[in-house]
Design a protein around this motif. Structure first.
Motif, PDB file in Angstrom:
ATOM      1  N   LEU A 111      23.973  79.428 -59.039  1.00 22.37           N
ATOM      2  CA  LEU A 111      23.060  78.684 -58.216  1.00 22.37           C
ATOM      3  C   LEU A 111      23.045  78.570 -58.578  1.00 22.37           C
ATOM      4  O   LEU A 111      21.474  79.062 -58.935  1.00 22.37           O
ATOM      5  N   VAL A 112      21.999  77.387 -59.071  1.00 22.42           N
ATOM      6  CA  VAL A 112      20.735  76.349 -59.791  1.00 22.42           C
ATOM      7  C   VAL A 112      19.571  75.933 -59.106  1.00 22.42           C
ATOM      8  O   VAL A 112      20.027  74.748 -58.376  1.00 22.42           O
ATOM      9  N   ASP A 113      18.955  76.681 -58.767  1.00 23.23           N
ATOM     10  CA  ASP A 113      18.509  76.331 -57.544  1.00 23.23           C
ATOM     11  C   ASP A 113      18.256  76.411 -55.910  1.00 23.23           C
ATOM     12  O   ASP A 113      19.959  76.168 -55.747  1.00 23.23           O
ATOM     13  N   ALA A 114      17.915  75.586 -54.651  1.00 22.29           N
ATOM     14  CA  ALA A 114      18.350  76.715 -53.351  1.00 22.29           C
ATOM     15  C   ALA A 114      17.937  75.736 -52.290  1.00 22.29           C
ATOM     16  O   ALA A 114      18.063  76.042 -51.449  1.00 22.29           O
ATOM     17  N   GLY A 115      17.739  74.586 -52.918  1.00 20.24           N
ATOM     18  CA  GLY A 115      17.898  73.375 -51.484  1.00 20.24           C
ATOM     19  C   GLY A 115      16.268  74.294 -50.809  1.00 20.24           C
ATOM     20  O   GLY A 115      15.337  74.560 -50.900  1.00 20.24           O
ATOM     21  N   LEU A 170      19.145  80.922 -59.966  1.00 23.97           N
ATOM     22  CA  LEU A 170      18.472  80.171 -61.018  1.00 23.97           C
ATOM     23  C   LEU A 170      17.093  79.945 -60.556  1.00 23.97           C
ATOM     24  O   LEU A 170      17.675  78.573 -60.052  1.00 23.97           O
ATOM     25  N   VAL A 171      15.631  80.157 -60.238  1.00 24.31           N
ATOM     26  CA  VAL A 171      14.818  78.954 -59.595  1.00 24.31           C
ATOM     27  C   VAL A 171      13.972  78.100 -60.657  1.00 24.31           C
ATOM     28  O   VAL A 171      13.382  79.275 -61.385  1.00 24.31           O
ATOM     29  N   THR A 172      14.023  76.598 -60.621  1.00 22.05           N
ATOM     30  CA  THR A 172      13.433  76.594 -61.719  1.00 22.05           C
ATOM     31  C   THR A 172      12.237  76.524 -61.014  1.00 22.05           C
ATOM     32  O   THR A 172      11.052  76.039 -62.020  1.00 22.05           O
ATOM     33  N   HIS A 173      11.560  76.545 -60.006  1.00 24.44           N
ATOM     34  CA  HIS A 173       9.971  76.604 -59.731  1.00 24.44           C
ATOM     35  C   HIS A 173       9.836  76.365 -58.237  1.00 24.44           C
ATOM     36  O   HIS A 173      11.248  76.603 -57.188  1.00 24.44           O
ATOM     37  N   GLY A 174       8.378  76.608 -57.229  1.00 28.07           N
ATOM     38  CA  GLY A 174       9.219  77.815 -55.912  1.00 28.07           C
ATOM     39  C   GLY A 174       8.914  76.682 -54.835  1.00 28.07           C
ATOM     40  O   GLY A 174       8.204  77.169 -53.495  1.00 28.07           O
ATOM     41  N   HIS A 175       9.195  75.382 -55.555  1.00 30.63           N
ATOM     42  CA  HIS A 175       8.038  75.051 -54.556  1.00 30.63           C
ATOM     43  C   HIS A 175       9.524  74.367 -53.145  1.00 30.63           C
ATOM     44  O   HIS A 175      10.522  74.705 -53.595  1.00 30.63           O
ATOM     45  N   PRO A 176       9.371  74.476 -51.676  1.00 29.89           N
ATOM     46  CA  PRO A 176      10.237  74.357 -50.764  1.00 29.89           C
ATOM     47  C   PRO A 176      11.544  74.144 -50.892  1.00 29.89           C
ATOM     48  O   PRO A 176      12.327  74.754 -50.015  1.00 29.89           O
ATOM     49  N   ASP A 177      11.238  72.976 -51.188  1.00 27.61           N
ATOM     50  CA  ASP A 177      13.045  72.329 -51.382  1.00 27.61           C
ATOM     51  C   ASP A 177      13.633  73.160 -52.687  1.00 27.61           C
ATOM     52  O   ASP A 177      14.750  72.592 -53.009  1.00 27.61           O
ATOM     53  N   HIS A 178      13.360  73.562 -53.701  1.00 23.20           N
ATOM     54  CA  HIS A 178      14.093  74.435 -53.875  1.00 23.20           C
ATOM     55  C   HIS A 178      14.260  75.371 -54.036  1.00 23.20           C
ATOM     56  O   HIS A 178      15.178  77.214 -54.758  1.00 23.20           O
ATOM     57  N   ILE A 179      14.224  76.949 -53.098  1.00 22.81           N
ATOM     58  CA  ILE A 179      14.160  77.787 -52.773  1.00 22.81           C
ATOM     59  C   ILE A 179      14.385  78.112 -51.108  1.00 22.81           C
ATOM     60  O   ILE A 179      14.232  78.974 -51.366  1.00 22.81           O
ATOM     61  N   GLY A 180      14.396  76.985 -51.180  1.00 27.29           N
ATOM     62  CA  GLY A 180      14.983  77.360 -49.033  1.00 27.29           C
ATOM     63  C   GLY A 180      16.314  78.202 -49.089  1.00 27.29           C
ATOM     64  O   GLY A 180      15.993  78.639 -47.302  1.00 27.29           O
ATOM     65  N   ARG A 223      18.126  84.279 -48.646  1.00 26.84           N
ATOM     66  CA  ARG A 223      18.802  84.024 -47.559  1.00 26.84           C
ATOM     67  C   ARG A 223      20.148  84.508 -48.406  1.00 26.84           C
ATOM     68  O   ARG A 223      21.050  85.435 -48.395  1.00 26.84           O
ATOM     69  N   LEU A 224      19.910  83.613 -50.168  1.00 29.08           N
ATOM     70  CA  LEU A 224      21.445  84.609 -49.985  1.00 29.08           C
ATOM     71  C   LEU A 224      20.966  85.763 -50.854  1.00 29.08           C
ATOM     72  O   LEU A 224      22.532  87.017 -51.077  1.00 29.08           O
ATOM     73  N   ARG A 225      19.789  85.969 -51.203  1.00 30.99           N
ATOM     74  CA  ARG A 225      19.091  87.930 -51.371  1.00 30.99           C
ATOM     75  C   ARG A 225      19.959  88.470 -50.911  1.00 30.99           C
ATOM     76  O   ARG A 225      20.159  89.808 -51.114  1.00 30.99           O
ATOM     77  N   THR A 226      19.898  88.534 -49.351  1.00 34.13           N
ATOM     78  CA  THR A 226      19.927  89.386 -48.038  1.00 34.13           C
ATOM     79  C   THR A 226      21.262  89.491 -47.505  1.00 34.13           C
ATOM     80  O   THR A 226      21.733  90.401 -47.358  1.00 34.13           O
ATOM     81  N   GLU A 227      21.447  88.405 -47.040  1.00 34.04           N
ATOM     82  CA  GLU A 227      22.541  88.722 -46.948  1.00 34.04           C
ATOM     83  C   GLU A 227      23.780  88.141 -47.743  1.00 34.04           C
ATOM     84  O   GLU A 227      25.349  88.531 -47.724  1.00 34.04           O
ATOM     85  N   ALA A 228      23.844  88.133 -48.676  1.00 33.93           N
ATOM     86  CA  ALA A 228      25.544  88.150 -50.258  1.00 33.93           C
ATOM     87  C   ALA A 228      25.335  88.644 -51.361  1.00 33.93           C
ATOM     88  O   ALA A 228      25.789  88.456 -52.052  1.00 33.93           O
ATOM     89  N   GLY A 229      23.625  88.687 -51.210  1.00 32.74           N
ATOM     90  CA  GLY A 229      23.759  89.707 -52.682  1.00 32.74           C
ATOM     91  C   GLY A 229      23.000  89.657 -53.870  1.00 32.74           C
ATOM     92  O   GLY A 229      23.293  90.269 -54.792  1.00 32.74           O
ATOM     93  N   ALA A 230      22.934  88.464 -53.324  1.00 30.38           N
ATOM     94  CA  ALA A 230      22.588  87.876 -54.859  1.00 30.38           C
ATOM     95  C   ALA A 230      21.225  87.594 -55.645  1.00 30.38           C
ATOM     96  O   ALA A 230      20.364  87.925 -54.882  1.00 30.38           O
ATOM     97  N   ARG A 231      21.297  88.275 -56.973  1.00 31.28           N
ATOM     98  CA  ARG A 231      19.935  87.931 -57.218  1.00 31.28           C
ATOM     99  C   ARG A 231      19.141  86.796 -57.001  1.00 31.28           C
ATOM    100  O   ARG A 231      19.527  86.257 -58.691  1.00 31.28           O
ATOM    101  N   VAL A 232      18.070  86.603 -57.494  1.00 33.20           N
ATOM    102  CA  VAL A 232      17.373  85.731 -57.603  1.00 33.20           C
ATOM    103  C   VAL A 232      16.060  85.986 -58.742  1.00 33.20           C
ATOM    104  O   VAL A 232      14.931  86.697 -58.316  1.00 33.20           O
ATOM    105  N   HIS A 233      16.737  84.831 -59.619  1.00 38.06           N
ATOM    106  CA  HIS A 233      15.825  85.314 -61.324  1.00 38.06           C
ATOM    107  C   HIS A 233      14.509  84.071 -61.000  1.00 38.06           C
ATOM    108  O   HIS A 233      14.583  83.038 -60.869  1.00 38.06           O
ATOM    109  N   VAL A 234      13.321  84.078 -61.113  1.00 45.17           N
ATOM    110  CA  VAL A 234      11.639  83.552 -61.311  1.00 45.17           C
ATOM    111  C   VAL A 234      11.110  84.029 -62.920  1.00 45.17           C
ATOM    112  O   VAL A 234      11.026  84.811 -62.535  1.00 45.17           O
ATOM    113  N   HIS A 235      10.456  82.698 -63.294  1.00 40.70           N
ATOM    114  CA  HIS A 235      10.201  83.073 -64.172  1.00 40.70           C
ATOM    115  C   HIS A 235       8.435  83.745 -63.244  1.00 40.70           C
ATOM    116  O   HIS A 235       7.820  83.597 -62.193  1.00 40.70           O
TER     117      HIS A 235
END
Length: 243
Positions: free
Chosen positions: A25-29, A55-65, A69-81
């Motif tokens: 997933l690229v960004d997270a709404g 993959l997070v392009t940047h940390g504004h709320p409309d990109h990491i929303g 939740r995906l990290r804690t509930e689905a086990g995804a790794r969240v990558h951030v510069h």
């Protein structure tokens, strides 16, 4: 070539990338996208736990929303510069040097309809955005442990750690380069206006780092995909300047 599914709602984009090696997933709404996101995954026959990496392009709320939740509930790794670590840790309380250059007020006076975007973000829970805990930090270069081995290109300006992810024939530009800016009414490749950008001059300079990546399709955080190649999108955005 990777298969890309555009998610979101028309004003805010995020993307599911089937690399053939795994789902990214690229960004997270926004938080309010969760129900629609699950419906989209169900339609595609995918479970949230099938997504291994965000993959997070940047940390504004409309990109990491949905990221935490995906990290804690689905086990995804969240990558951030690594330059974005402070912002994703406190997305609703950015440091003074991470705030936009200009106030929304001046833009709204000139074009009141531009307020549609910030109001839309509020309706979809921007103020409920959860910080990202324990992100995987990266610097520029190839992300070898992510399916598809995308290239991370640091594009500071919109935010300190703004990053473009380049897969084969696909570039995901977040807000480093968009094709629609509702605040000023611009359609076509551009930078977001200074009401949403930390350093417009740096953002414009960062575009030049993208011009050498000759990929066919640009997937922006806002606006429709651009299919005439990343170099032409960069040239158009440079010509448009930063407002």
């Amino acid at each position: 070539m990777s298969v890309v599914h555009r998610l979101g709602d028309g004003l805010v984009n995020f993307y599911l990338v089937d690399t053939g090696e795994g789902l990214v997933l690229v960004d997270a709404g926004l938080p309010g996208h969760w129900t629609g996101f699950l419906a989209d995954l169900d339609r595609l026959g995918i479970a949230p736990s099938d997504i291994t990496d965000v993959l997070v392009t940047h940390g504004h709320p409309d990109h990491i929303g949905l990221a935490e939740r995906l990290r804690t509930e689905a086990g995804a790794r969240v990558h951030v510069h690594r330059a974005e670590a402070a912002l994703v840790a406190a997305p609703l309380r950015p440091a003074a040097d991470a705030r936009p250059e200009k106030s929304i007020a001046g833009y709204a006076l000139r074009r009141p309809s531009g307020l549609r975007t910030p109001l839309h973000l509020l309706r979809l829970g921007a103020l409920r955005t959860r910080p990202v805990v324990e992100p995987v930090l990266f610097a520029d270069g190839r992300l070898d442990d992510v399916p598809g081995r995308p290239l991370a290109v640091h594009t500071p300006g919109h935010t300190h750690g703004s990053t473009v992810f380049v897969f084969a024939e696909q570039a995901f530009t977040g807000d480093a380069l968009v094709t629609r800016d509702e605040m000023v009414g611009h359609v076509g490749p551009t930078l977001l206006c200074r009401a949403f950008t930390n350093d417009g001059r740096a953002a414009l300079e960062s575009l030049r780092a993208l011009e050498s990546h000759d990929v066919a399709t640009v997937h922006p955080g806002h606006g429709d995909p651009w299919t005439d190649g990343l170099p032409s999108a960069v040239r158009a955005a440079v010509a448009a300047g930063v407002r």
